[in-house]
Scaffold this active site. Structure first.
Site, PDB file in Angstrom:
ATOM      1  N   ARG A  78       8.045 -29.563  50.368  1.00 30.13           N
ATOM      2  CA  ARG A  78       7.347 -30.775  49.935  1.00 30.13           C
ATOM      3  C   ARG A  78       5.931 -30.761  50.503  1.00 30.13           C
ATOM      4  NH1 ARG A  78       7.265 -36.527  52.348  1.00 30.13           N
ATOM      5  NH2 ARG A  78       6.030 -37.552  50.746  1.00 30.13           N
ATOM      6  N   HIS A 122      -0.749 -38.624  49.311  1.00 31.64           N
ATOM      7  CA  HIS A 122      -0.346 -38.775  50.716  1.00 31.64           C
ATOM      8  C   HIS A 122      -1.615 -39.128  51.501  1.00 31.64           C
ATOM      9  CE1 HIS A 122       3.051 -37.517  53.674  1.00 31.64           C
ATOM     10  NE2 HIS A 122       2.127 -38.139  54.390  1.00 31.64           N
ATOM     11  N   GLU A 167       4.860 -43.436  51.094  1.00 31.89           N
ATOM     12  CA  GLU A 167       4.813 -44.607  51.970  1.00 31.89           C
ATOM     13  C   GLU A 167       3.695 -45.585  51.615  1.00 31.89           C
ATOM     14  OE1 GLU A 167       4.782 -43.461  56.081  1.00 31.89           O
ATOM     15  OE2 GLU A 167       6.695 -42.437  55.950  1.00 31.89           O
ATOM     16  N   ASN A 300      11.770 -41.821  53.766  1.00 30.90           N
ATOM     17  CA  ASN A 300      11.289 -41.310  55.051  1.00 30.90           C
ATOM     18  C   ASN A 300      11.913 -42.155  56.151  1.00 30.90           C
ATOM     19  OD1 ASN A 300       9.715 -39.630  53.535  1.00 30.90           O
ATOM     20  ND2 ASN A 300       7.751 -40.523  54.143  1.00 30.90           N
ATOM     21  N   TYR A 302      12.753 -42.430  60.371  1.00 28.94           N
ATOM     22  CA  TYR A 302      12.465 -41.891  61.701  1.00 28.94           C
ATOM     23  C   TYR A 302      13.196 -42.570  62.846  1.00 28.94           C
ATOM     24  CZ  TYR A 302       8.782 -39.026  59.780  1.00 28.94           C
ATOM     25  OH  TYR A 302       8.118 -38.068  59.072  1.00 28.94           O
ATOM     26  N   GLU A 364      11.487 -37.221  54.478  1.00 24.39           N
ATOM     27  CA  GLU A 364      10.967 -36.953  55.822  1.00 24.39           C
ATOM     28  C   GLU A 364      11.968 -37.451  56.855  1.00 24.39           C
ATOM     29  OE1 GLU A 364       7.040 -38.491  56.751  1.00 24.39           O
ATOM     30  OE2 GLU A 364       6.276 -37.876  54.788  1.00 24.39           O
TER      31      GLU A 364
HETATM   32  C1  FCB Z   1       5.112 -40.578  58.215  1.00 24.20           C
HETATM   33  C2  FCB Z   1       4.059 -39.874  57.370  1.00 24.20           C
HETATM   34  C3  FCB Z   1       3.849 -38.438  57.736  1.00 24.20           C
HETATM   35  C4  FCB Z   1       3.903 -38.204  59.235  1.00 24.20           C
HETATM   36  C5  FCB Z   1       5.133 -38.853  59.831  1.00 24.20           C
HETATM   37  C6  FCB Z   1       5.293 -38.618  61.319  1.00 24.20           C
HETATM   38  O1  FCB Z   1       4.854 -41.931  58.209  1.00 24.20           O
HETATM   39  O2  FCB Z   1       4.410 -39.933  56.009  1.00 24.20           O
HETATM   40  O3  FCB Z   1       2.634 -38.018  57.187  1.00 24.20           O
HETATM   41  O4  FCB Z   1       2.754 -38.610  59.833  1.00 24.20           O
HETATM   42  O5  FCB Z   1       5.138 -40.221  59.552  1.00 24.20           O
END
Ligand code: FCB
Length: 458
Positions: A78, A122, A167, A300, A302, A364
């Site tokens: 990607r 992006h 995002e 995405n 995290y 992500e």
């Molecule tokens: C996300 C972004 C990516 C990267 C990660 C850690 O928000 O999409 O570009 O910075 O965080």
């Protein structure tokens, strides 16, 4: 020993990057200036005044980089397209060398049997379009359609997975409200909501065009959603949670699903005395356009962020079991994000059960740890391996309960320019020495490569 959890056949294993974070060559071969070039060149905006001028020099080293992807056994890659490489002035004149670069990259990937997953936006908006108003104005959405047409005509015969935006909530909120990201506007809620609306609108307008220029392709959008419980059962905490969720997540999912924007948003605007001016940007037909059917949503994910209303004293009588642990806790990555793998399952469940998304990719997922090569040249980043393993176990569980998860992309393939944090945060499964541009596959990368090979996580 744990038993191996087998993934479905054809599960797509990938890794992700973004143009500004890795390419460098910021002013080469006719590329126009982007808002991230301007922002990073403005002293005081980025930690250590780092810039993406060179970054991972991927623009010149893409062949070597594809060779590393082959070594890892990636099934998909990607990456994003830099809009000002294609249209230096945002609209109008096309810069052929910019198209040629991505065309060569795509050919190289296909030759290696790696499927390109391409993100159109992006975050590196042409600077001239910001000067013409940026995302708070409707003409930027129109310009995005022109850009989409040009690039999908050029690559649409070979790229079969497209994502319009990455995002959009980060673009709207960090770019046009808090000002931590380019273009750095410390605005008000209306400038953020206008941006969100035009990002979504440009997405909806782009979808049929991509389908036309890239027959048989899948088209989607990438949303960021983390696990965000409220800190307690108190009314103010729960209210704050709902409001934050409306601005960061529900706004996007509701609109894409063909529903209205969450009521909390109008409430915000009126609280700030910005009605009725504050909603005029929504024109008849817009909501229908935004909800143009798509093939997938990219998620995405995290971390967990526990939400509390900081303006009121905590009610000591209420259960407060969800307080985040202190920052030095093992459970936090180096960027300060809390590790909470169960949250991935919960957010995937939300997408599936509340929104019936037909197909989901985790576009992500990853973590920041700075482990460097030892004397033997190995990068022993066991925290990252553990993070990825635990999240993949949750992804597996999601599939078991019927969530249509079709693929997973590690963020990131390389250490790279982490926006406002510059080079201080390393998310890669491949180490990059920014002085020499040497790359070393980290232990987590070797581990991931075994996962791909066996189609299973241990
Ligand atoms: C996300 C972004 C990516 C990267 C990660 C850690 O928000 O999409 O570009 O910075 O965080």
């Amino acid at each position: 020993m744990n038993t191996k959890l087998l993934f479905p056949e054809n599960f797509i294993w990938g890794a992700a990057t973004a143009s500004y974070q890795i390419e460098g060559a910021w002013n080469e071969d006719g590329k126009g200036e982007s808002i991230w070039d301007r922002f990073s060149h403005t002293p005081g905006k980025i930690l250590n005044n780092d810039t993406g001028d060179v970054a991972d020099d991927h623009y010149h080293r893409y062949r070597e980089d594809v060779a590393l992807m082959i070594k890892l056994g990636l099934k998909a890659y990607r990456f994003s397209i830099s809009w000002p490489r294609i249209l230096p002035m945002g609209i109008g004149r096309v810069n052929q060398p910019g198209i040629d670069f991505y065309s060569r990259l795509v050919d190289e990937l296909l030759e290696a049997g790696i499927q390109p997953f391409t993100t159109l936006y992006h975050w590196d908006l042409p600077q001239v379009l910001f000067e013409a108003g940026g995302w708070p104005v409707r003409s930027t959405a129109e310009a995005f359609v022109e850009y989409t047409d040009v690039i999908t005509r050029a690559l649409g015969d070979r790229v079969k997975h497209w994502m319009t935006h990455n995002e959009p909530s980060v673009v709207a909120n960090l770019g046009y409200l808090h000002g931590e990201h380019a273009p750095g506007i410390k605005g008000n809620i209306v400038s953020a909501l206008k941006s969100a609306h035009h990002l979504l609108l440009s997405h909806g307008w782009a979808v049929p065009l991509i389908q036309q220029n890239s027959p048989g392709s899948e088209v989607g959008i990438v949303i960021n959603a983390n696990h965000t419980p409220s800190a307690s059962a108190s009314v103010p905490d729960r209210q704050t949670r709902l409001e934050q969720d409306a601005i960061w997540v529900r706004l996007y999912l509701e609109a894409l699903a063909g529903r209205q924007y969450p009521a909390e948003l109008t409430h915000f605007i009126s609280k700030q005395g910005l009605l009725p001016e504050g909603t005029k940007y929504i024109q008849p037909g817009d909501m229908e356009d935004i909800a143009t059917p798509i093939d997938f949503i990219g998620l995405n994910f995290y971390r967990r962020t526990v939400i509390r209303n900081t303006e009121v004293p905590e009610d000591q009588n209420l259960p407060q079991t969800l307080f985040p642990a202190p920052k030095n806790d093992e459970n936090y990555t180096e960027i300060g994000w809390e590790v909470y793998p169960e949250g991935l399952l919960s957010v995937l469940g939300r997408l599936h059960f509340e929104y019936q998304i037909p197909k989901i990719y985790v576009t992500e997922n990853g973590c920041s740890y700075s482990d460097a090569p030892g004397d033997d040249g190995l990068v022993r980043d066991e925290h990252r391996t553990r993070y990825l393993r635990e999240h993949l176990r949750m992804a597996h569980q999601a599939i078991q309960i019927g969530i249509p998860l079709a693929g997973y992309f590690v963020w990131s393939l390389f250490d790279n320019f982490e926006w406002a944090y510059g080079y201080s945060q390393r998310f890669g499964i491949i180490w990059v020495d920014y002085e020499t541009q040497e790359r070393i596959i980290k232990d987590s990368g070797h581990w991931y490569s075994q996962v791909i090979k066996s189609n299973a996580v241990d």
